[in-house]
Design a protein around this motif. Structure first.
Motif, PDB file in Angstrom:
ATOM      1  N   UNK A 198      -2.885 -10.333   3.663  1.00 29.77           N
ATOM      2  CA  UNK A 198      -3.880  -9.005   3.658  1.00 29.77           C
ATOM      3  C   UNK A 198      -3.424  -7.598   3.409  1.00 29.77           C
ATOM      4  N   UNK A 199      -1.546  -7.250   3.973  1.00 34.93           N
ATOM      5  CA  UNK A 199      -1.376  -6.107   4.549  1.00 34.93           C
ATOM      6  C   UNK A 199      -0.577  -6.103   3.006  1.00 34.93           C
ATOM      7  N   UNK A 200      -0.052  -7.129   2.461  1.00 34.96           N
ATOM      8  CA  UNK A 200       1.284  -6.763   1.297  1.00 34.96           C
ATOM      9  C   UNK A 200       0.144  -6.788   0.343  1.00 34.96           C
ATOM     10  N   UNK A 201      -1.367  -7.654   0.293  1.00 37.48           N
ATOM     11  CA  UNK A 201      -2.300  -6.732  -1.271  1.00 37.48           C
ATOM     12  C   UNK A 201      -2.402  -5.588  -0.729  1.00 37.48           C
ATOM     13  N   UNK A 202      -2.859  -4.911   0.098  1.00 35.36           N
ATOM     14  CA  UNK A 202      -3.281  -3.673   0.554  1.00 35.36           C
ATOM     15  C   UNK A 202      -2.637  -2.742   0.002  1.00 35.36           C
ATOM     16  N   UNK A 203      -1.542  -3.123   0.610  1.00 39.59           N
ATOM     17  CA  UNK A 203       0.041  -1.705  -0.118  1.00 39.59           C
ATOM     18  C   UNK A 203       0.125  -2.309  -1.548  1.00 39.59           C
ATOM     19  N   UNK A 204       0.174  -3.246  -1.767  1.00 43.65           N
ATOM     20  CA  UNK A 204       0.724  -2.919  -3.281  1.00 43.65           C
ATOM     21  C   UNK A 204      -0.489  -2.545  -4.145  1.00 43.65           C
ATOM     22  N   UNK A 205      -1.852  -2.573  -3.748  1.00 42.73           N
ATOM     23  CA  UNK A 205      -2.657  -1.694  -4.547  1.00 42.73           C
ATOM     24  C   UNK A 205      -2.234  -0.365  -4.407  1.00 42.73           C
ATOM     25  N   UNK A 206      -2.758  -0.307  -3.271  1.00 44.94           N
ATOM     26  CA  UNK A 206      -2.497   1.799  -2.627  1.00 44.94           C
ATOM     27  C   UNK A 206      -1.302   2.145  -3.625  1.00 44.94           C
ATOM     28  N   UNK A 207      -0.467   1.581  -3.540  1.00 42.74           N
ATOM     29  CA  UNK A 207       0.769   1.756  -4.390  1.00 42.74           C
ATOM     30  C   UNK A 207       0.524   2.062  -5.756  1.00 42.74           C
ATOM     31  N   UNK A 208      -0.148   0.712  -6.318  1.00 46.02           N
ATOM     32  CA  UNK A 208      -0.517   1.432  -7.604  1.00 46.02           C
ATOM     33  C   UNK A 208      -1.374   2.776  -7.698  1.00 46.02           C
ATOM     34  N   UNK A 209      -1.866   3.234  -7.087  1.00 43.41           N
ATOM     35  CA  UNK A 209      -2.494   3.748  -6.955  1.00 43.41           C
ATOM     36  C   UNK A 209      -1.858   5.428  -6.931  1.00 43.41           C
ATOM     37  N   UNK A 210      -0.784   5.708  -6.652  1.00 47.37           N
ATOM     38  CA  UNK A 210      -0.086   6.475  -6.403  1.00 47.37           C
ATOM     39  C   UNK A 210       0.457   7.525  -7.991  1.00 47.37           C
TER      40      UNK A 210
ATOM     41  N   UNK B 189      16.186   3.249  11.907  1.00 46.68           N
ATOM     42  CA  UNK B 189      15.900   3.238  11.115  1.00 46.68           C
ATOM     43  C   UNK B 189      14.933   5.137  10.612  1.00 46.68           C
ATOM     44  N   UNK B 190      15.135   4.778   9.457  1.00 42.37           N
ATOM     45  CA  UNK B 190      14.594   6.103   8.960  1.00 42.37           C
ATOM     46  C   UNK B 190      13.926   6.616   8.991  1.00 42.37           C
ATOM     47  N   UNK B 191      12.323   6.153   8.749  1.00 42.00           N
ATOM     48  CA  UNK B 191      11.084   6.971   9.441  1.00 42.00           C
ATOM     49  C   UNK B 191      10.005   5.429   9.773  1.00 42.00           C
TER      50      UNK B 191
ATOM     51  N   UNK C 152      -4.276   4.605   3.537  1.00 44.77           N
ATOM     52  CA  UNK C 152      -3.210   2.993   3.806  1.00 44.77           C
ATOM     53  C   UNK C 152      -1.622   4.460   2.437  1.00 44.77           C
ATOM     54  N   UNK C 153      -2.992   4.547   1.379  1.00 47.70           N
ATOM     55  CA  UNK C 153      -2.359   5.618   0.222  1.00 47.70           C
ATOM     56  C   UNK C 153      -1.374   6.832   0.544  1.00 47.70           C
ATOM     57  N   UNK C 154      -1.870   7.407   1.719  1.00 47.85           N
ATOM     58  CA  UNK C 154      -1.664   8.488   2.037  1.00 47.85           C
ATOM     59  C   UNK C 154      -0.333   8.401   3.106  1.00 47.85           C
ATOM     60  N   UNK C 155      -0.435   7.682   3.962  1.00 50.97           N
ATOM     61  CA  UNK C 155       0.970   7.338   4.435  1.00 50.97           C
ATOM     62  C   UNK C 155       2.453   6.631   3.662  1.00 50.97           C
ATOM     63  N   UNK C 156       1.660   5.939   2.559  1.00 48.25           N
ATOM     64  CA  UNK C 156       2.448   5.593   2.124  1.00 48.25           C
ATOM     65  C   UNK C 156       3.407   6.582   1.224  1.00 48.25           C
ATOM     66  N   UNK C 157       2.664   7.481   0.768  1.00 44.49           N
ATOM     67  CA  UNK C 157       2.994   8.270  -0.190  1.00 44.49           C
ATOM     68  C   UNK C 157       4.556   9.422   0.481  1.00 44.49           C
ATOM     69  N   UNK C 158       3.701   9.405   2.214  1.00 43.83           N
ATOM     70  CA  UNK C 158       4.482  10.398   2.838  1.00 43.83           C
ATOM     71  C   UNK C 158       5.879  10.225   2.955  1.00 43.83           C
ATOM     72  N   UNK C 159       5.490   8.709   3.185  1.00 40.55           N
ATOM     73  CA  UNK C 159       7.017   7.559   3.696  1.00 40.55           C
ATOM     74  C   UNK C 159       7.982   7.770   2.324  1.00 40.55           C
TER      75      UNK C 159
ATOM     76  N   UNK D 156       9.564  14.583  13.821  1.00 42.41           N
ATOM     77  CA  UNK D 156       9.104  14.040  12.443  1.00 42.41           C
ATOM     78  C   UNK D 156       9.556  12.672  12.104  1.00 42.41           C
ATOM     79  N   UNK D 157      10.183  11.732  13.088  1.00 44.70           N
ATOM     80  CA  UNK D 157      10.201  10.169  12.738  1.00 44.70           C
ATOM     81  C   UNK D 157       8.945   9.493  12.529  1.00 44.70           C
ATOM     82  N   UNK D 158       7.809   9.601  13.134  1.00 48.33           N
ATOM     83  CA  UNK D 158       6.651   9.174  13.244  1.00 48.33           C
ATOM     84  C   UNK D 158       5.451   9.393  12.021  1.00 48.33           C
ATOM     85  N   UNK D 159       5.852   8.809  10.729  1.00 53.18           N
ATOM     86  CA  UNK D 159       3.981   9.317   9.273  1.00 53.18           C
ATOM     87  C   UNK D 159       3.519   8.968  10.163  1.00 53.18           C
TER      88      UNK D 159
END
Length: 148
Positions: free
Chosen positions: A16-28, A107-109, A120-127, A142-145
């Motif tokens: 589910x997390x992979x699906x939601x990540x991919x779906x959010x990423x497609x909307x960026x 780790x970078x972030x 989800x879309x917001x934090x992926x874009x920030x990353x 500033x390590x944690x998003x």
């Protein structure tokens, strides 16, 4: 200007997390190319056998079967070929000593998976946006998003 897509690698055992990540990423509003793996062994095998370009960033879950995200981070950071590869930890856990250890291990972030899909879309874009300054690991402050 024709920018190349950003190459992302997501290591997460939760379907589910992979699906939601991919779906959010497609909307960026950016062009990306996503590869996913379901555990740490797959991640390390992919990195070690990659003959083409490495990903631009790895989103790494901590709690995975066979090989944890901690183990993968240690292996990646100890290999000269991967040392400059930005690793964004992507986890439901937000234990401060763990976050501090991840920072110290290179780790970078760190992104805590938001409980709400809408964030989800917001934090992926920030990353992804933080990659613009990837020559430097951010300060510990500033390590944690976090999601808004």
């Amino acid at each position: 200007m024709n920018a190349q897509p950003i190459r992302l690698l997501l290591a997460d055992d939760d379907v589910d997390d992979r699906f939601f990540f991919k779906d959010s990423l497609s909307k960026l509003p950016i062009e990306t190319r996503l590869t996913t793996v379901t555990n740490g062994v797959e991640l390390m095998n992919l990195l070690l056998t990659e003959k083409d370009a490495l990903p631009d960033v790895i989103f790494l879950d901590l709690n995975m079967p066979m090989k944890s995200g901690f183990e993968c981070l240690t292996e990646i950071m100890s290999n000269d070929k991967f040392r400059d590869l930005p690793i964004i930890i992507y986890s439901t856990s937000m234990d401060e000593p763990v976050v501090n250890l991840l920072f110290e291990q290179g780790a970078f972030r760190f992104i805590r998976k938001p409980g709400e899909y809408s964030k989800l879309k917001d934090v992926i874009l920030k990353g992804i946006d933080s990659l613009a300054n990837r020559a430097f690991q951010p300060s510990k402050d500033n390590f944690v998003i976090q999601s808004q």
